[in-house]
Design a protein around this motif. Structure first.
Motif, PDB file in Angstrom:
ATOM      1  N   SER A 269      -3.888   9.736   0.764  1.00 17.00           N
ATOM      2  CA  SER A 269      -4.248   9.442  -0.625  1.00 17.00           C
ATOM      3  C   SER A 269      -3.199   9.898  -1.634  1.00 17.00           C
ATOM      4  O   SER A 269      -3.422   9.825  -2.833  1.00 17.00           O
ATOM      5  CB  SER A 269      -5.616  10.044  -1.000  1.00 17.00           C
ATOM      6  N   VAL A 270      -2.036  10.355  -1.166  1.00 20.09           N
ATOM      7  CA  VAL A 270      -0.926  10.723  -2.047  1.00 20.09           C
ATOM      8  C   VAL A 270       0.269   9.828  -1.728  1.00 20.09           C
ATOM      9  O   VAL A 270       0.657   9.697  -0.569  1.00 20.09           O
ATOM     10  CB  VAL A 270      -0.528  12.202  -1.889  1.00 20.09           C
ATOM     11  N   ALA A 271       0.833   9.217  -2.745  1.00 21.34           N
ATOM     12  CA  ALA A 271       2.017   8.381  -2.576  1.00 21.34           C
ATOM     13  C   ALA A 271       3.182   8.999  -3.336  1.00 21.34           C
ATOM     14  O   ALA A 271       2.988   9.787  -4.267  1.00 21.34           O
ATOM     15  CB  ALA A 271       1.765   6.961  -3.081  1.00 21.34           C
ATOM     16  N   ALA A 272       4.372   8.640  -2.937  1.00 17.55           N
ATOM     17  CA  ALA A 272       5.574   9.040  -3.665  1.00 17.55           C
ATOM     18  C   ALA A 272       6.056   7.862  -4.487  1.00 17.55           C
ATOM     19  O   ALA A 272       6.039   6.714  -4.018  1.00 17.55           O
ATOM     20  CB  ALA A 272       6.668   9.477  -2.702  1.00 17.55           C
ATOM     21  N   VAL A 273       6.471   8.124  -5.707  1.00 15.77           N
ATOM     22  CA  VAL A 273       7.127   7.104  -6.513  1.00 15.77           C
ATOM     23  C   VAL A 273       8.469   7.670  -6.964  1.00 15.77           C
ATOM     24  O   VAL A 273       8.551   8.796  -7.454  1.00 15.77           O
ATOM     25  CB  VAL A 273       6.265   6.673  -7.725  1.00 15.77           C
ATOM     26  N   GLY A 279      14.162   1.784  -7.138  1.00 13.51           N
ATOM     27  CA  GLY A 279      12.894   2.504  -7.129  1.00 13.51           C
ATOM     28  C   GLY A 279      12.080   2.143  -5.913  1.00 13.51           C
ATOM     29  O   GLY A 279      12.419   1.220  -5.160  1.00 13.51           O
ATOM     30  N   ALA A 280      10.958   2.863  -5.702  1.00  9.60           N
ATOM     31  CA  ALA A 280      10.092   2.579  -4.561  1.00  9.60           C
ATOM     32  C   ALA A 280       8.767   3.304  -4.723  1.00  9.60           C
ATOM     33  O   ALA A 280       8.674   4.326  -5.408  1.00  9.60           O
ATOM     34  CB  ALA A 280      10.757   3.004  -3.252  1.00  9.60           C
ATOM     35  N   VAL A 281       7.752   2.756  -4.068  1.00  6.19           N
ATOM     36  CA  VAL A 281       6.477   3.439  -3.877  1.00  6.19           C
ATOM     37  C   VAL A 281       6.258   3.544  -2.372  1.00  6.19           C
ATOM     38  O   VAL A 281       6.399   2.542  -1.655  1.00  6.19           O
ATOM     39  CB  VAL A 281       5.303   2.669  -4.529  1.00  6.19           C
ATOM     40  N   ARG A 282       5.907   4.754  -1.882  1.00  5.76           N
ATOM     41  CA  ARG A 282       5.842   4.967  -0.439  1.00  5.76           C
ATOM     42  C   ARG A 282       4.680   5.888  -0.076  1.00  5.76           C
ATOM     43  O   ARG A 282       4.366   6.821  -0.826  1.00  5.76           O
ATOM     44  CB  ARG A 282       7.140   5.615   0.072  1.00  5.76           C
ATOM     45  N   VAL A 283       4.092   5.652   1.094  1.00  6.91           N
ATOM     46  CA  VAL A 283       3.091   6.551   1.650  1.00  6.91           C
ATOM     47  C   VAL A 283       3.500   6.904   3.075  1.00  6.91           C
ATOM     48  O   VAL A 283       4.284   6.183   3.703  1.00  6.91           O
ATOM     49  CB  VAL A 283       1.681   5.920   1.667  1.00  6.91           C
ATOM     50  N   ARG A 411      -7.307   4.056  -0.506  1.00  6.55           N
ATOM     51  CA  ARG A 411      -7.151   4.466  -1.895  1.00  6.55           C
ATOM     52  C   ARG A 411      -6.095   5.550  -2.054  1.00  6.55           C
ATOM     53  O   ARG A 411      -6.016   6.492  -1.257  1.00  6.55           O
ATOM     54  CB  ARG A 411      -8.485   4.970  -2.449  1.00  6.55           C
ATOM     55  N   ILE A 412      -5.292   5.391  -3.106  1.00  7.61           N
ATOM     56  CA  ILE A 412      -4.291   6.388  -3.483  1.00  7.61           C
ATOM     57  C   ILE A 412      -4.724   7.010  -4.800  1.00  7.61           C
ATOM     58  O   ILE A 412      -4.943   6.303  -5.787  1.00  7.61           O
ATOM     59  CB  ILE A 412      -2.900   5.742  -3.600  1.00  7.61           C
ATOM     60  N   ASP A 413      -4.891   8.316  -4.808  1.00  7.90           N
ATOM     61  CA  ASP A 413      -5.376   9.009  -6.002  1.00  7.90           C
ATOM     62  C   ASP A 413      -4.268   9.644  -6.824  1.00  7.90           C
ATOM     63  O   ASP A 413      -4.456   9.912  -8.014  1.00  7.90           O
ATOM     64  CB  ASP A 413      -6.381  10.105  -5.601  1.00  7.90           C
ATOM     65  N   GLN A 414      -3.127   9.909  -6.186  1.00  5.74           N
ATOM     66  CA  GLN A 414      -2.083  10.673  -6.869  1.00  5.74           C
ATOM     67  C   GLN A 414      -0.709  10.148  -6.492  1.00  5.74           C
ATOM     68  O   GLN A 414      -0.448   9.804  -5.337  1.00  5.74           O
ATOM     69  CB  GLN A 414      -2.195  12.146  -6.474  1.00  5.74           C
ATOM     70  N   LEU A 415       0.163  10.097  -7.489  1.00  4.31           N
ATOM     71  CA  LEU A 415       1.561   9.742  -7.269  1.00  4.31           C
ATOM     72  C   LEU A 415       2.426  10.967  -7.524  1.00  4.31           C
ATOM     73  O   LEU A 415       2.367  11.554  -8.605  1.00  4.31           O
ATOM     74  CB  LEU A 415       1.981   8.622  -8.217  1.00  4.31           C
ATOM     75  N   ASN A 416       3.217  11.353  -6.536  1.00  2.00           N
ATOM     76  CA  ASN A 416       4.172  12.439  -6.719  1.00  2.00           C
ATOM     77  C   ASN A 416       5.518  11.830  -7.069  1.00  2.00           C
ATOM     78  O   ASN A 416       6.067  11.039  -6.303  1.00  2.00           O
ATOM     79  CB  ASN A 416       4.267  13.300  -5.457  1.00  2.00           C
ATOM     80  N   LYS A 437      -3.218   6.142 -12.409  1.00  4.69           N
ATOM     81  CA  LYS A 437      -3.164   7.238 -11.445  1.00  4.69           C
ATOM     82  C   LYS A 437      -2.622   8.511 -12.097  1.00  4.69           C
ATOM     83  O   LYS A 437      -1.784   8.446 -13.002  1.00  4.69           O
ATOM     84  CB  LYS A 437      -2.243   6.878 -10.268  1.00  4.69           C
ATOM     85  N   THR A 438      -3.090   9.650 -11.600  1.00 11.16           N
ATOM     86  CA  THR A 438      -2.484  10.925 -11.979  1.00 11.16           C
ATOM     87  C   THR A 438      -1.110  11.030 -11.326  1.00 11.16           C
ATOM     88  O   THR A 438      -0.961  10.739 -10.132  1.00 11.16           O
ATOM     89  CB  THR A 438      -3.357  12.100 -11.523  1.00 11.16           C
ATOM     90  N   ILE A 439      -0.132  11.426 -12.110  1.00 15.26           N
ATOM     91  CA  ILE A 439       1.219  11.580 -11.588  1.00 15.26           C
ATOM     92  C   ILE A 439       1.616  13.051 -11.656  1.00 15.26           C
ATOM     93  O   ILE A 439       1.465  13.687 -12.698  1.00 15.26           O
ATOM     94  CB  ILE A 439       2.227  10.718 -12.376  1.00 15.26           C
TER      95      ILE A 439
END
Length: 514
Positions: A269-273, A279-283, A411-416, A437-439
């Motif tokens: 539920s945590v992804a990296a941006v 750029g990228a979004v990754r889990v 579901r992803i709740d948070q982006l780091n 999302k909360t970042i």
């Protein structure tokens, strides 16, 4: 793990665990950066060297591999000199999808062709339209796009037969540097999964892909794990790099995979941006996530973990374009004037939308022939509106990738967040408002280099005591009013590309002087 030296004395293995810092080195698109960290995650020092893209008449995205090697040598030497002692381990991170051809004399016969180079567009389109395309993607885990070395090799075979015929090895930039360090051609599974030539099921080179490319397995480096280490640095380099005898090198992984590790985005539920040049979004996932429609990438981090997601071509480079053409100045990493103007305009940029595909695009559309576009332009729109719409467009694009990941992985709740964009908290707030999302900004612009150091610790069996310290982090939550505005615009944005795609391709086919 001391894979590079099975006979390494047990006494010296133990002594490494009590030395006091690890050096992560990230070989990036625009620079090489070395970051010294201790086992608690404290950054002790850093060194950075920039290098340019080469100018050429064909608008290719090429670099000089020897200039990057020199930058690598410089940052390692500078960091070790500042620390006044050698590290426990030097561990490597690297940009993906690069290709350089090496001849039998171990010299480059081409420039380094980077991920941003779209010359293999026709080869990529042909592969994507082939009846075996879905199977090729599923076995390789890599999107079919001109960024991949598979497509680049096909282009060379057709358009540069001399370079293709003289190819002793096809290498990435990290493979090139590793050879100069140890006089041996080796690559790790994380980089290999980005080539289009790897098989994620067998964890070996993909025979079908090699046949497509018309190359042999012995023209590629030998595969090793991402935690592979060795300590037999060429003697001539030990003094140059100010390193003591038997300092360990960990071959490491790719920048995207290590950014997840370095920004603590490895949990469910945590992804990296990340937004830097691109750029990228990754889990993180224990298994590949295969979906041909969205072509999610699947790159190896270690034996138990894949990093899955979508990359974009257009990140910081869009801001550089805006600064040059709207503000008449060239800036590298200081976007203060842009954001001062953006803040004068309410969310939504007065109904102005921007498709941010200035360099074509990878995820979510995988279309080299796409282009940038303003939609909804009215006479009341100002420079500030156009700047804001461009940044919002980049964030909308990342939101589509995020939604694709949620559909496939949960579901992803948070982006780091990591990368250069974290310096502009207003930009981070815009991304939070758009995604809902909360970042968490971990203050880890150097997440890839820090992730490399962490992987080096893992390779040595050193306990990693990194934590997210509350006082160092910024938790950015979405503003409800702004999010509602953006949701209305997003429903329009996500359909724009498919509507104008035919016209984009027609324009791409026309050739005009620039």
């Amino acid at each position: 793990m001391f894979a590079g030296d099975a006979n390494f004395p047990e006494k010296q293995k133990n002594s490494y665990l009590f030395m006091d810092y690890f050096l992560g080195v990230d070989i990036g698109t625009g620079s090489c950066k070395a970051v010294a960290v201790d086992t608690k995650g404290a950054v002790l020092c850093s060194a950075q060297e920039h290098y340019p893209m080469l100018k050429n008449p064909n608008n290719y995205a090429e670099q000089d591999p020897l200039a990057i090697w020199n930058a690598f040598s410089t940052v390692v030497e500078s960091a070790v000199d500042e620390m006044d002692r050698s590290p426990v381990c030097v561990s490597l991170s690297s940009v993906m999808h690069s290709l350089v051809v090496i001849d039998k004399n171990h010299e480059p016969v081409t420039n380094l062709i980077t991920w941003a180079d779209n010359r293999a567009e026709e080869e990529a389109v042909e592969l994507r339209q082939a009846d075996f395309a879905a199977a090729l993607y599923a076995s390789s885990g890599t999107p079919i796009h001109s960024m991949t070395p598979l497509c680049k090799i096909l282009w060379l075979k057709k358009n540069s037969p001399a370079a293709f015929a003289n190819a002793f090895k096809f290498l990435s930039i990290k493979d090139f540097i590793w050879y100069r360090l140890f006089n041996e051609y080796q690559t790790e599974e994380s980089l290999a999964t980005g080539t289009g030539l790897f098989n994620i099921e067998t964890r070996g080179w993909n025979r079908f892909a090699l046949e497509l490319a018309g190359i042999r397995e012995d023209q590629l480096p030998v595969l090793v794990k991402t935690t592979y280490t060795r300590n037999d640095l060429q003697i001539s380099l030990k003094n140059q790099l100010v390193l003591e005898n038997q300092v360990l090198f960990c071959i490491g992984a790719t920048d995207g995979c290590l950014a997840n590790l370095g920004s603590f985005a490895t949990e469910e539920s945590v992804a990296a941006v990340t937004i830097g040049t691109s750029g990228a979004v990754r889990v993180c996932s224990p298994k590949p996530v295969i979906d041909f429609e969205s072509m999610i990438f699947n790159y190896v981090l270690d034996e138990k973990t894949f990093v899955c997601g979508g990359p974009v071509n257009n990140g910081g480079n869009v801001l550089q374009w805006l600064a040059k053409n709207f503000l008449d100045k060239k800036i590298e990493n200081d976007y203060e004037e842009i954001f001062d103007l953006i803040e004068t305009v309410p969310p939504g940029a007065g109904g102005l939308l921007f498709l941010p595909y200035l360099q074509g695009e990878r995820a979510p559309i995988w279309d080299e022939r796409s282009s940038g576009m303003y939609v909804g332009l009215k006479s009341f729109h100002t420079k500030a509106h156009m700047l804001r719409a461009a940044i919002e467009g980049m964030c909308f694009n990342l939101k589509i990738i995020l939604e694709n990941l949620e559909r496939l992985t949960g579901r992803i709740d948070q982006l780091n967040a990591s990368g250069g964009f974290t310096k502009e908290i207003y930009w981070v707030q815009m991304l939070a408002d758009i995604t809902g999302k909360t970042i968490v900004v971990t203050n880890r612009e150097d997440a890839s280099a820090i992730g490399a150091a962490m992987l080096g610790m893992q390779a040595l069996g050193t306990k990693v005591n990194f934590e997210l310290a509350d006082e160092d982090d910024h938790h950015i939550t979405p503003a409800a009013g702004s999010h509602s505005t953006y949701e209305s615009l997003f429903r329009i944005f996500r359909n724009l590309y498919s509507t104008v795609k035919p016209e984009m391709h027609q324009l791409s086919a026309l050739k005009f002087p620039v």
